[in-house]
Write a protein that holds these residues in place. Structure first.
Motif, short mmCIF file in Angstrom:
data_model
loop_
_atom_site.label_atom_id
_atom_site.label_comp_id
_atom_site.label_asym_id
_atom_site.label_seq_id
_atom_site.Cartn_x
_atom_site.Cartn_y
_atom_site.Cartn_z
N THR A 272 -55.93 21.55 -55.15
CA THR A 272 -57.35 21.74 -55.46
C THR A 272 -58.22 20.98 -54.46
O THR A 272 -57.93 19.81 -54.16
CB THR A 272 -57.68 21.24 -56.87
OG1 THR A 272 -56.81 21.85 -57.81
CG2 THR A 272 -59.13 21.57 -57.25
N TRP A 274 -62.32 20.01 -54.35
CA TRP A 274 -63.43 20.09 -55.30
C TRP A 274 -64.62 19.28 -54.85
O TRP A 274 -64.51 18.35 -54.05
CB TRP A 274 -62.99 19.63 -56.68
CG TRP A 274 -62.83 18.15 -56.83
CD1 TRP A 274 -63.75 17.24 -57.27
CD2 TRP A 274 -61.65 17.37 -56.52
NE1 TRP A 274 -63.24 15.96 -57.26
CE2 TRP A 274 -61.95 16.01 -56.81
CE3 TRP A 274 -60.38 17.71 -56.04
CZ2 TRP A 274 -61.03 14.99 -56.64
CZ3 TRP A 274 -59.45 16.69 -55.85
CH2 TRP A 274 -59.78 15.36 -56.15
N HIS A 289 -64.66 24.22 -57.31
CA HIS A 289 -63.33 23.94 -56.76
C HIS A 289 -62.69 25.18 -56.15
O HIS A 289 -63.04 26.32 -56.49
CB HIS A 289 -62.42 23.34 -57.83
CG HIS A 289 -62.19 24.20 -59.03
ND1 HIS A 289 -61.06 24.93 -59.23
CD2 HIS A 289 -62.97 24.43 -60.12
CE1 HIS A 289 -61.13 25.57 -60.38
NE2 HIS A 289 -62.28 25.28 -60.95
N SER A 291 -58.79 26.75 -55.06
CA SER A 291 -57.34 26.65 -55.19
C SER A 291 -56.71 27.84 -54.48
O SER A 291 -57.35 28.90 -54.34
CB SER A 291 -56.91 26.66 -56.66
OG SER A 291 -57.48 25.57 -57.36
#
Length: 334
Positions: A272, A274, A289, A291
């Motif tokens: 992640t 963020w 975020h 991913s």
């Protein structure tokens, strides 16, 4: 005279079993009866309660919140389920949803000025509305979160999605009135049926949640309003998500850190990247975020974000924050 009184009481008791009367008592009396009956296929004039069931129960919120009378509550009415709770203290706003990390299921915003969303998957829809209460501190709940499901035995057409939108927004408005929440609700007459899904477009042609992305050639996006959750899929690359209030303050985040489960307002770990910003009222923390897309084995520790990917996450966060009236999100670490 006594016989007439008995007959009158009997008739009144019979009226209390009408679908309209039963719906009016559900969820602490906070439901908009007409829209709810319309959603579940009953007329306000119906006198037959055969097969029409309602139930209500209280639900727990955080021990740190002293919620107003009547909250938090959940009810089932004719096959639809509705929950009304405070924004702060909601244990898991994602409890009714399955769209997290699912590239085929997106939160689509409500319109009409409402801070809301709808997710449609497997012929079922769930909608949420988040209201900020200007006169409520975080200790009183900050605002109101309403979640409603479409009836379990109903095909989810555009007409049903519009009816569900009217139920969740109408419930939010009535809950605000009943609990003394001073708020700025949306416009009921401005609602239209949310789309059932996101759209796939070229990055250069994106005008919604993926506007301005440059790290890939194709994206999957929705329109933009003031949804408490927004998503942009960079095809073959990253899943970008913005989450506010109870949607950023998920149950695991309370334990592991207030920034989407992290202790720092921005950062990068193996899966992640963020950033975040503190917003006003029930919006709480805006958490943004990125991913790797579902199914990818990419780790940011060994395959870090490219400069374009970092720029896309920053741009996505800044656009979303500006739409929601928040400040500038924290900078990603170098």
């Amino acid at each position: 005279m006594t016989a007439l009184a008995v007959l009158g009481c009997g008739y009144y008791g019979f009226q209390l079993q009408y679908p309209a009367a039963r719906a009016g008592r559900a969820c602490s009396g906070m439901l908009p009866v007409g829209p709810v009956l319309d959603l579940v296929g009953k007329s306000r004039l119906s006198v037959s309660g055969l097969g029409f069931h309602t139930s209500s129960w209280r639900i727990d919120v955080s021990d740190d919140v002293t919620e107003p009378a009547g909250l938090a509550t959940r009810c089932k009415v004719g096959g639809a389920e509705i929950a009304i709770e405070t924004a702060t203290g909601a244990h898991n706003a994602y409890g009714a949803y399955t769209f997290q990390r699912d590239p085929n299921s997106f939160p689509v915003p409500l319109d009409g000025g409402w801070q809301g969303l709808m997710v449609t998957k497997n012929d079922a829809s769930t909608a949420s509305v988040l209201l900020s209460c200007k006169n409520w501190t975080p200790e009183k709940g900050s605002g109101i979160l309403v979640t409603a499901d479409s009836p379990y035995d109903t095909e989810v057409t555009a007409a049903v999605r519009l009816k569900l939108a009217r139920v969740v927004t109408g419930t939010a408005r009535r809950a605000a009135e009943r609990t003394g929440c001073e708020t700025d609700p949306g416009d009921a007459s401005g609602l239209t049926a949310p789309e059932a899904d996101a759209r796939t477009v070229s990055a250069g042609g994106a005008t919604g949640t993926c506007a301005g992305m440059t790290s890939v050639s194709t994206v999957r996006e929705t329109d933009v309003e003031k949804s408490p959750v927004e998503e942009c899929l960079l095809s073959g690359g990253l899943q970008l998500t913005a989450a506010y209030g109870p949607f950023s303050d998920a149950s695991y985040a309370v334990v592991n850190g207030k920034y989407g489960g992290h202790d720092d307002p921005s950062g990068v770990d193996s899966s992640t990247a963020w950033t975040s910003v503190t917003c006003q009222g029930a919006l709480g923390i805006g958490y943004y975020h990125a991913s790797p897309v579902e199914g990818s084995d990419r780790k940011f520790t060994s395959d870090p974000l490219t400069q374009r990917e970092r720029a896309d996450l920053t741009h996505f966060a800044e656009q979303s924050a500006a739409r929601h009236g928040c400040g500038a999100p924290a900078k990603l670490p170098s």
